[in-house]
Design an enzyme around this catalytic site. Structure first.
Site, PDB file in Angstrom:
ATOM      1  N   LYS A   1       0.826  -1.207   0.000  1.00 51.87           N
ATOM      2  CA  LYS A   1       0.000   0.000   0.000  1.00 51.87           C
ATOM      3  C   LYS A   1       0.862   1.260   0.000  1.00 51.87           C
ATOM      4  CE  LYS A   1      -2.172  -1.192   3.818  1.00 51.87           C
ATOM      5  NZ  LYS A   1      -1.676  -2.533   4.206  1.00 51.87           N
TER       6      LYS A   1
ATOM      7  N   ARG B   1      -9.614   0.538   8.999  1.00 50.40           N
ATOM      8  CA  ARG B   1      -9.228  -0.833   9.313  1.00 50.40           C
ATOM      9  C   ARG B   1     -10.324  -1.567  10.063  1.00 50.40           C
ATOM     10  NH1 ARG B   1      -3.426   0.097   9.140  1.00 50.40           N
ATOM     11  NH2 ARG B   1      -2.265  -1.833   9.321  1.00 50.40           N
TER      12      ARG B   1
ATOM     13  N   ARG C   1      12.056  -6.309   5.336  1.00 46.46           N
ATOM     14  CA  ARG C   1      11.799  -4.942   4.899  1.00 46.46           C
ATOM     15  C   ARG C   1      12.560  -3.890   5.695  1.00 46.46           C
ATOM     16  NH1 ARG C   1       5.607  -2.884   4.732  1.00 46.46           N
ATOM     17  NH2 ARG C   1       5.707  -3.066   6.996  1.00 46.46           N
TER      18      ARG C   1
ATOM     19  N   ARG D   1      11.128  -1.514  11.220  1.00 49.17           N
ATOM     20  CA  ARG D   1      10.026  -1.278  12.139  1.00 49.17           C
ATOM     21  C   ARG D   1      10.001  -2.293  13.278  1.00 49.17           C
ATOM     22  NH1 ARG D   1       4.736  -0.320   8.584  1.00 49.17           N
ATOM     23  NH2 ARG D   1       3.985  -1.699  10.215  1.00 49.17           N
TER      24      ARG D   1
ATOM     25  N   ARG E   1      -0.639  -9.057  13.480  1.00 49.95           N
ATOM     26  CA  ARG E   1      -1.156  -8.085  12.505  1.00 49.95           C
ATOM     27  C   ARG E   1      -2.023  -8.779  11.461  1.00 49.95           C
ATOM     28  NH1 ARG E   1       4.405  -5.812  10.901  1.00 49.95           N
ATOM     29  NH2 ARG E   1       3.387  -4.622   9.251  1.00 49.95           N
TER      30      ARG E   1
END
Ligand code: ADP
Ligand code: ZN
Length: 217
Positions: free
Chosen positions: A14, A88, A127, A161, A172
């Site tokens: 996203k 969400r 990531r 992160r 998540r």
């Protein structure tokens, strides 16, 4: 200008697509994840409150994120919003509908980015992003040309992160399937949903989103 939602599980891409839309179309990215991380770094009371929740991979309360979005929408009467990571929950979706209506704005498209779980885990656990310009990298799929130096802005501040660990990611994903995925049906019923294959190359996904949005202004 059009207002859109990018909907999809963590790691669906996203943020990457939002960044392209900002550069290509001059749209305004509203990422509640970024806003919450900013609040965390700023050391505000709210930031301290949400830090632990985020690190575990759970959702922050509707009240907090709706408040953040409301704050950002005021002063941007022209529209052109990309909602990234918001809404969400169904309560957030209803609140967004009401806020846009109040502003005389519409919701023009909801883009669902479909990616399977195995791909998400591989994407997220490798990531890292550039703290200088926000460029997104990956240990295997897209490392920086020079180790820990951003290809785009030469910054050496690479950020991983706190919630990109396997444990937090599992939470998540659960949160996504329980609370966020019902939005797919919600927006489908409103006739607003377009689904794209989030596993395709970045440029191919971008082209599919562009098609759903119509010609750039
Ligand atoms: P990702 O989509 O990769 O999980 P985000 O940066 O969008 O990452 O969100 C990171 C975290 O911030 C979430 O796991 C959650 O704790 C919090 N968060 C972000 N947006 C929302 C939201 N709309 N409602 C509740 N919590 C949110
Ligand atoms: Zn950079």
């Amino acid at each position: 200008m059009a207002n859109i939602i990018l909907l999809g599980p963590p790691g669906a891409g996203k943020g990457t697509q939002a960044k392209r839309l900002v550069e290509g179309r001059g749209m305004v990215q509203l990422s509640t994840g970024d806003m919450l991380r900013e609040a965390k770094t700023s050391g505000s009371e709210m930031g301290r409150k949400v830090a632990a929740v985020m690190a575990r991979g759970e959702l922050v309360t509707d009240e907090i994120v709706i408040g953040l979005i409301q704050e950002k929408l005021t002063g941007h009467a022209g529209g052109g919003f990309i909602f990234d990571g918001f809404p969400r929950t169904l309560a957030q979706a209803d609140a967004l509908g009401a806020l846009l209506a109040e502003m005389g704005q519409s919701l023009d498209a909801v883009i669902e980015m479909k990616v399977d779980d195995a791909a998400l885990v591989a994407r997220i656990t490798g990531r890292y992003t550039c703290g200088g310009c926000g460029a997104v990298y990956h240990d295997q799929a897209r490392p920086t040309k020079v180790t820990d130096v951003c290809d785009e802005c030469d910054s050496t501040n690479m950020v991983r992160r706190a919630d990109d660990t396997e444990d937090a990611l599992r939470t998540r994903l659960l949160e996504y399937y329980k609370k966020t995925s019902p939005l797919i049906g919600y927006y489908h019923a409103k006739g607003a949903l377009t689904s794209v294959d989030g596993l395709a190359e970045v440029a191919v996904v971008a082209a599919a989103i562009s098609k759903a949005l119509g010609a750039a202004p």
